[in-house]
Design a protein around this motif. Structure first.
Motif, short mmCIF file in Angstrom:
data_model
loop_
_atom_site.label_atom_id
_atom_site.label_comp_id
_atom_site.label_asym_id
_atom_site.label_seq_id
_atom_site.Cartn_x
_atom_site.Cartn_y
_atom_site.Cartn_z
N ALA A 1 0.07 24.81 8.84
CA ALA A 1 -0.39 23.42 8.93
C ALA A 1 -1.22 23.30 10.19
O ALA A 1 -0.90 23.93 11.21
N ALA A 2 -2.30 22.53 10.13
CA ALA A 2 -3.17 22.38 11.29
C ALA A 2 -2.38 21.89 12.48
O ALA A 2 -1.72 20.85 12.41
N PHE A 3 -2.42 22.65 13.57
CA PHE A 3 -1.70 22.34 14.81
C PHE A 3 -0.21 22.16 14.58
O PHE A 3 0.48 21.51 15.35
N GLY A 4 0.29 22.77 13.50
CA GLY A 4 1.72 22.74 13.23
C GLY A 4 2.24 21.37 12.86
O GLY A 4 3.43 21.09 13.07
N GLN A 5 1.41 20.51 12.28
CA GLN A 5 1.87 19.17 11.94
C GLN A 5 1.76 18.93 10.43
O GLN A 5 0.68 19.05 9.85
N LEU A 6 2.90 18.60 9.82
CA LEU A 6 2.99 18.36 8.39
C LEU A 6 3.10 16.88 8.10
O LEU A 6 3.66 16.12 8.89
N THR A 7 2.61 16.49 6.94
CA THR A 7 2.88 15.15 6.43
C THR A 7 4.10 15.22 5.51
O THR A 7 4.41 16.28 4.95
N PRO A 8 4.81 14.11 5.32
CA PRO A 8 5.90 14.10 4.34
C PRO A 8 5.43 14.51 2.95
O PRO A 8 6.16 15.17 2.21
N SER A 9 4.22 14.12 2.59
CA SER A 9 3.67 14.50 1.29
C SER A 9 3.62 16.02 1.14
O SER A 9 4.01 16.57 0.10
N ALA A 10 3.14 16.70 2.17
CA ALA A 10 3.05 18.16 2.10
C ALA A 10 4.42 18.80 2.04
O ALA A 10 4.65 19.76 1.28
N ALA B 1 15.58 23.42 -0.54
CA ALA B 1 14.59 22.47 -1.03
C ALA B 1 15.09 21.04 -0.87
O ALA B 1 14.33 20.13 -0.52
N GLN B 2 16.39 20.84 -1.11
CA GLN B 2 16.97 19.51 -0.97
C GLN B 2 16.89 19.03 0.48
O GLN B 2 16.57 17.87 0.75
N GLN B 3 17.19 19.92 1.43
CA GLN B 3 17.11 19.54 2.84
C GLN B 3 15.67 19.23 3.25
O GLN B 3 15.41 18.27 3.98
N ALA B 4 14.71 20.05 2.79
CA ALA B 4 13.31 19.82 3.13
C ALA B 4 12.83 18.47 2.60
O ALA B 4 12.18 17.70 3.31
N ALA B 5 13.18 18.17 1.35
CA ALA B 5 12.79 16.88 0.78
C ALA B 5 13.46 15.74 1.52
O ALA B 5 12.86 14.68 1.74
N GLY B 6 14.71 15.95 1.94
CA GLY B 6 15.43 14.92 2.69
C GLY B 6 14.79 14.64 4.03
O GLY B 6 14.69 13.48 4.46
N ILE B 7 14.33 15.68 4.71
CA ILE B 7 13.65 15.50 6.00
C ILE B 7 12.35 14.71 5.79
O ILE B 7 12.01 13.82 6.58
N ALA B 8 11.62 15.03 4.73
CA ALA B 8 10.38 14.29 4.43
C ALA B 8 10.69 12.80 4.21
O ALA B 8 9.97 11.93 4.72
N ASP B 9 11.75 12.51 3.48
CA ASP B 9 12.14 11.11 3.25
C ASP B 9 12.50 10.42 4.56
O ASP B 9 12.10 9.27 4.80
N LEU B 10 13.28 11.10 5.41
CA LEU B 10 13.70 10.51 6.67
C LEU B 10 12.51 10.26 7.60
O LEU B 10 12.48 9.26 8.32
N ALA B 11 11.54 11.17 7.60
CA ALA B 11 10.35 11.00 8.44
C ALA B 11 9.54 9.78 8.00
O ALA B 11 8.98 9.06 8.83
N GLU B 12 9.49 9.54 6.69
CA GLU B 12 8.78 8.37 6.18
C GLU B 12 9.54 7.08 6.49
O GLU B 12 8.95 6.05 6.84
#
Length: 382
Positions: free
Chosen positions: A238-247, A36-47
């Motif tokens: 996810a539609a067409f395999g694309q996630l938002t950082p929020s998701a 979970a920590q890695q997933a949240a970290g990737i979301a932060d880095l993408a933003e």
């Protein structure tokens, strides 16, 4: 900044690929799993360093899109802090491993994946860039349709086998010998003149040596995975395999870990109810599951059209047992296999291929998006 990958190569983190919206930085989770920590970290880095779009790939990786030159190094530093960076580009390139998400606590899968990834790091195999491996040792083959060149599987009796992709049978192995057997097949591929993919090499007449051939039948193939609950947790798409950082942040708050899949879905460990989020596909009958589309223009420099806008509009018209593939060019990056209907964008409009791939001859040429939308039965009759 590291050099962008040349055309035809899969991107990595250390060697990203330049696209229409900036650098595409591919993250390859170890063992096919993110905490979970890695997933949240990737979301932060993408933003922070990208444009806020995260791809789920058919090789069970994530891609952070829209990274600028100045943001690449800070992004790598962030991935390193999360434990998601390889030592060098060659190690990263070799570590192309699919892991079935349907393992249970106590299975061999996590330890087998860790041992194999370490072996790939330690070896010096000069494999083709798209050459990959699958660890699929459940009682049913979950990854049979996924792209891989050497597979660790089980036979119907539950014994481990190692099989070259394209070969009907595999070679029985013990748990202790499984990794060595996989590496032996990869070494034979190179020594015997293999240049692309294993299945093509065998079709072209290459003969496996007796020691690597075997006569063990693989386990039955599992039915196609769809969003929903399973013993291991909840599968979401996810539609067409694309996630938002929020998701991705939302999912990281719900589950202790996320398992990657080659179906552009994530398995949320331990969940007993489906999550709810506007950017997620949680119903097995969602029409978007029947539509495949690449990034399209303007995100991809090769694309001739905005593929996803057309695919979203056409999705409700696709027959339940059919699939539509909308490709921005003839490369077919989002889906290399056949689809019921394939629309290939060109400089003169869309070409339509029936029951084929982007490389097959079209039955209609030069269709405009407006004309397709005016007669959506063109895909509804798949």
């Amino acid at each position: 900044m590291s050099d962008a990958a040349i055309k035809g190569w899969c991107p990595g983190a250390l060697r990203p690929m330049l696209s229409g919206d900036g650098l595409v930085v591919r993250v390859r989770p170890y063992g096919g799993r993110l905490s979970a920590q890695q997933a949240a970290g990737i979301a932060d880095l993408a933003e922070r360093h990208g444009n806020g779009l995260i791809d789920l790939t058919s090789r069970a990786n994530l891609q952070i899109r829209g990274v600028g030159d100045a943001g690449h190094r800070p992004l790598l530093d962030g991935l390193a802090r999360l434990g998601l960076l390889d030592a060098d580009t060659e190690t990263e390139r070799r570590r192309n491993v699919l892991v079935s998400p349907f393992w249970r606590v106590g299975d061999d899968t996590p330890s087998l994946a860790a041992e194999f990834e370490q072996a790939l790091s330690d070896c010096a195999l000069d494999l083709p860039t798209k050459f990959g491996f699958a660890i699929d040792e459940g009682t049913e083959g979950a990854l049979a349709a996924a792209s891989a060149d050497v597979r660790i599987e089980r036979d119907p009796a539950g014994h481990l086998i190692v099989r070259a992709d394209g070969a009907e049978f595999g070679c029985p192995v013990s748990r202790a010998d499984a990794v060595a057997a996989v590496l032996a097949l990869a070494e034979w591929f190179i020594a015997s003149g293999g240049r692309g993919r294993m299945a093509a090499h065998l079709r072209d007449g290459a003969k496996l040596p007796d020691a690597l051939r075997g006569h063990a039948e693989p386990a039955p193939v599992m039915a196609s995975a769809l969003p929903g609950l399973c013993p291991q947790g909840a599968l979401v798409g996810a539609a067409f395999g694309q996630l938002t950082p929020s998701a991705l942040h939302h999912l990281a708050r719900l589950a202790p870990a996320l398992r990657m899949t080659p179906w552009r879905m994530l398995l949320l460990e331990g969940l007993h109810a489906m999550p709810s989020h506007d950017d997620l596909i949680t119903r097995s009958d969602d029409p978007l599951l029947r539509a495949i589309a690449c990034s399209g223009a303007p995100r991809c420099r090769e694309a001739h059209a905005d593929t996803r806008e057309l695919a979203v509009t056409l999705a409700p018209h696709i027959a339940p047992d059919a699939h539509l593939h909308v490709s921005g060019c003839a490369k077919g990056c989002a889906h290399s296999g056949p689809a019921s209907i394939t629309l290939v964008a060109t400089g003169a409009g869309y070409d339509l291929v029936s029951n084929g791939t982007t490389r097959d001859a079209p039955v209609l040429r030069g269709l405009s998006a407006d004309s397709i939308l005016a007669s959506p039965s063109i895909v509804g009759g798949c």
